[in-house]
Scaffold this active site. Structure first.
Site, PDB file in Angstrom:
ATOM      1  N   ASN A 160       0.887  -1.174   0.000  1.00  0.00           N
ATOM      2  CA  ASN A 160       0.000   0.000   0.000  1.00  0.00           C
ATOM      3  C   ASN A 160       0.917   1.214   0.000  1.00  0.00           C
ATOM      4  O   ASN A 160       1.512   1.556   1.015  1.00  0.00           O
ATOM      5  CB  ASN A 160      -0.883  -0.024   1.262  1.00  0.00           C
ATOM      6  CG  ASN A 160      -1.652   1.269   1.445  1.00  0.00           C
ATOM      7  OD1 ASN A 160      -1.829   2.041   0.504  1.00  0.00           O
ATOM      8  ND2 ASN A 160      -2.115   1.517   2.671  1.00  0.00           N
ATOM      9  N   TRP A 161       1.029   1.824  -1.178  1.00  0.00           N
ATOM     10  CA  TRP A 161       2.004   2.915  -1.326  1.00  0.00           C
ATOM     11  C   TRP A 161       1.537   4.210  -0.675  1.00  0.00           C
ATOM     12  O   TRP A 161       2.319   5.148  -0.533  1.00  0.00           O
ATOM     13  CB  TRP A 161       2.293   3.155  -2.806  1.00  0.00           C
ATOM     14  CG  TRP A 161       3.213   2.120  -3.415  1.00  0.00           C
ATOM     15  CD1 TRP A 161       3.681   0.973  -2.822  1.00  0.00           C
ATOM     16  CD2 TRP A 161       3.786   2.153  -4.727  1.00  0.00           C
ATOM     17  NE1 TRP A 161       4.499   0.289  -3.690  1.00  0.00           N
ATOM     18  CE2 TRP A 161       4.587   0.997  -4.862  1.00  0.00           C
ATOM     19  CE3 TRP A 161       3.689   3.042  -5.796  1.00  0.00           C
ATOM     20  CZ2 TRP A 161       5.300   0.718  -6.029  1.00  0.00           C
ATOM     21  CZ3 TRP A 161       4.405   2.761  -6.968  1.00  0.00           C
ATOM     22  CH2 TRP A 161       5.202   1.609  -7.075  1.00  0.00           C
ATOM     23  N   LYS A 162       0.259   4.300  -0.350  1.00  0.00           N
ATOM     24  CA  LYS A 162      -0.289   5.531   0.237  1.00  0.00           C
ATOM     25  C   LYS A 162      -0.036   6.709  -0.716  1.00  0.00           C
ATOM     26  O   LYS A 162      -0.097   6.532  -1.917  1.00  0.00           O
ATOM     27  CB  LYS A 162       0.287   5.750   1.634  1.00  0.00           C
ATOM     28  CG  LYS A 162       0.177   4.480   2.492  1.00  0.00           C
ATOM     29  CD  LYS A 162       0.426   4.680   3.944  1.00  0.00           C
ATOM     30  CE  LYS A 162       0.266   3.349   4.665  1.00  0.00           C
ATOM     31  NZ  LYS A 162       0.294   3.438   6.107  1.00  0.00           N
ATOM     32  N   HIS A 200      -9.183   1.729   4.746  1.00  0.00           N
ATOM     33  CA  HIS A 200      -7.920   1.856   5.478  1.00  0.00           C
ATOM     34  C   HIS A 200      -8.102   2.817   6.646  1.00  0.00           C
ATOM     35  O   HIS A 200      -8.862   3.784   6.546  1.00  0.00           O
ATOM     36  CB  HIS A 200      -6.831   2.369   4.522  1.00  0.00           C
ATOM     37  CG  HIS A 200      -5.471   2.296   5.138  1.00  0.00           C
ATOM     38  ND1 HIS A 200      -5.008   3.263   5.994  1.00  0.00           N
ATOM     39  CD2 HIS A 200      -4.509   1.350   5.064  1.00  0.00           C
ATOM     40  CE1 HIS A 200      -3.798   2.910   6.407  1.00  0.00           C
ATOM     41  NE2 HIS A 200      -3.470   1.756   5.857  1.00  0.00           N
ATOM     42  N   GLU A 256      -6.366   5.152   7.707  1.00  0.00           N
ATOM     43  CA  GLU A 256      -6.104   6.571   7.393  1.00  0.00           C
ATOM     44  C   GLU A 256      -7.326   7.207   6.746  1.00  0.00           C
ATOM     45  O   GLU A 256      -7.607   8.387   6.966  1.00  0.00           O
ATOM     46  CB  GLU A 256      -4.859   6.673   6.487  1.00  0.00           C
ATOM     47  CG  GLU A 256      -3.583   6.439   7.299  1.00  0.00           C
ATOM     48  CD  GLU A 256      -2.464   5.773   6.520  1.00  0.00           C
ATOM     49  OE1 GLU A 256      -2.469   5.815   5.281  1.00  0.00           O
ATOM     50  OE2 GLU A 256      -1.577   5.179   7.189  1.00  0.00           O
ATOM     51  N   GLU A 287      -5.508  -4.593  10.606  1.00  0.00           N
ATOM     52  CA  GLU A 287      -4.460  -3.590  10.821  1.00  0.00           C
ATOM     53  C   GLU A 287      -4.740  -2.831  12.110  1.00  0.00           C
ATOM     54  O   GLU A 287      -5.529  -1.869  12.115  1.00  0.00           O
ATOM     55  CB  GLU A 287      -4.435  -2.605   9.654  1.00  0.00           C
ATOM     56  CG  GLU A 287      -4.126  -3.257   8.327  1.00  0.00           C
ATOM     57  CD  GLU A 287      -3.464  -2.296   7.358  1.00  0.00           C
ATOM     58  OE1 GLU A 287      -2.365  -2.621   6.890  1.00  0.00           O
ATOM     59  OE2 GLU A 287      -4.002  -1.217   7.100  1.00  0.00           O
ATOM     60  N   GLY A 308       2.399   2.449  10.599  1.00  0.00           N
ATOM     61  CA  GLY A 308       3.360   3.531  10.391  1.00  0.00           C
ATOM     62  C   GLY A 308       4.071   3.973  11.654  1.00  0.00           C
ATOM     63  O   GLY A 308       4.741   5.009  11.675  1.00  0.00           O
ATOM     64  N   SER A 363       3.345  -1.995  10.275  1.00  0.00           N
ATOM     65  CA  SER A 363       4.789  -2.099  10.503  1.00  0.00           C
ATOM     66  C   SER A 363       5.331  -3.507  10.250  1.00  0.00           C
ATOM     67  O   SER A 363       6.277  -3.958  10.899  1.00  0.00           O
ATOM     68  CB  SER A 363       5.154  -1.615  11.910  1.00  0.00           C
ATOM     69  OG  SER A 363       4.776  -0.252  12.074  1.00  0.00           O
ATOM     70  N   GLY A 382       5.096   1.176   4.569  1.00  0.00           N
ATOM     71  CA  GLY A 382       6.456   1.692   4.397  1.00  0.00           C
ATOM     72  C   GLY A 382       7.405   0.749   3.673  1.00  0.00           C
ATOM     73  O   GLY A 382       8.137   1.166   2.759  1.00  0.00           O
TER      74      GLY A 382
HETATM   75  P1  PGA Z   1       2.916   0.354   7.545  1.00  0.00           P
HETATM   76  O1  PGA Z   1       1.470   0.579   6.910  1.00  0.00           O
HETATM   77  O2  PGA Z   1       3.403  -0.977   7.032  1.00  0.00           O
HETATM   78  O3  PGA Z   1       3.735   1.499   7.068  1.00  0.00           O
HETATM   79  O4  PGA Z   1       2.720   0.329   9.031  1.00  0.00           O
HETATM   80  C1  PGA Z   1       0.579  -0.503   6.772  1.00  0.00           C
HETATM   81  C2  PGA Z   1      -0.693   0.011   6.159  1.00  0.00           C
HETATM   82  O5  PGA Z   1      -1.069   1.144   6.459  1.00  0.00           O
HETATM   83  O6  PGA Z   1      -1.343  -0.696   5.367  1.00  0.00           O
END
Ligand code: PGA
Length: 255
Positions: free
Chosen positions: A13-15, A98, A100, A170, A176, A216, A238
């Protein structure tokens, strides 16, 4: 993982990262590193990067996903993208709900459900995210929250459509932050999700659903996480922006 009954899927997931030209370069780097994967490999990228990603991934085992989808087919929804638009662009997967989006963009369990239905009705595979906050965990509500979010997201999703659903557990406190859930916490959370699916669709069906862990997950902890029976891969933020790290996670899920 239990590869005998369900697929292992590693999805990046590149965000909000990478321009189209950076997309071409990164996928070019990744392709040879993940070509022998014994799991499905997906990269979910920003809308604007989708054409470049699809072009760059051509002829490889990397599938391309989007990071969101709107629930209406078309109309006056400025800035939104429909499932049919994604499908025609060659997208196969889409991340929905997600944390976010839930935290910053007003996503609710209802809109997660609507987006999931729109994606599934268009023939896309939905990666639906669920997860508790730290406060909810500390109050002892992890199981309640995970079961509620899972059942809400899957309202009116048929047994047939469920074949195109992946759930990503998640924990919000792990995204993150560099704080990963322990493998046992990930397995337990994924187990709660599976139990919710079993309550809605039956235990046999629940056994076949891919449930990822995300938060993470990295090259150093992927082995241990995917060694757990309920962890069928990962949704990687990430670490999916670095070709070598991402390929190590793919390798862990390929064992
Ligand atoms: P992260 O993000 O691996 O950077 O913690 C995971 C995600 O948001 O899908």
């Amino acid at each position: 993982m239990n590869k005998a009954v369900r697929k292992a899927v590693i999805a990046g997931n590149w965000k909000m990262n990478k321009t189209p030209s950076e997309t071409t370069a990164l996928i070019g780097e990744m392709k040879p590193l993940v070509k022998d994967a014994d799991c499905d490999v997906v990269l979910c990228v920003p809308f604007i990067d989708i054409p470049a990603a699809i072009e760059a991934a051509k002829g490889s085992n990397i599938k391309i996903g989007a990071e969101n989808v709107h629930f209406k087919a078309s109309g006056a929804y400025t800035g939104e993208v429909s499932a049919d638009m994604l499908k025609e662009a060659g997208v196969e997967y889409v991340v929905i709900g997600h944390s976010e989006r839930r935290t910053y963009f007003g996503e609710t369990d209802q809109t997660v459900n609507l987006r999931s239905l729109a994606a599934l009705n268009a023939g896309l595979k939905a990666i639906i995210c669920v997860g508790e906050t730290l406060e909810q965990r500390e109050l002892g509500y992890t199981e309640t929250i995970l079961k509620f979010q899972t059942k809400m997201a899957l309202t009116n999703v048929t047994k047939e459509q469920l074949k195109n659903v992946i759930i990503a557990y998640e924990p919000v406190w792990a995204i993150g932050t560099g704080v990963t859930a322990t493998a046992d916490q990930a397995d337990e959370g994924n187990g709660f999700v599976r139990a919710a699916i079993a309550e809605a669709y039956g235990a046999d069906v629940a056994e076949t659903v891919t449930i990822q862990y995300g938060g993470s997950m990295n090259a150093g902890n992927a082995d241990e996480l995917v060694s757990k029976v309920n962890v069928d891969g990962g949704l990687i933020g990430g670490a999916s922006l670095k070709a070598v790290d991402f390929s190590k996670i793919v390798a862990a899920a390929s064992k």
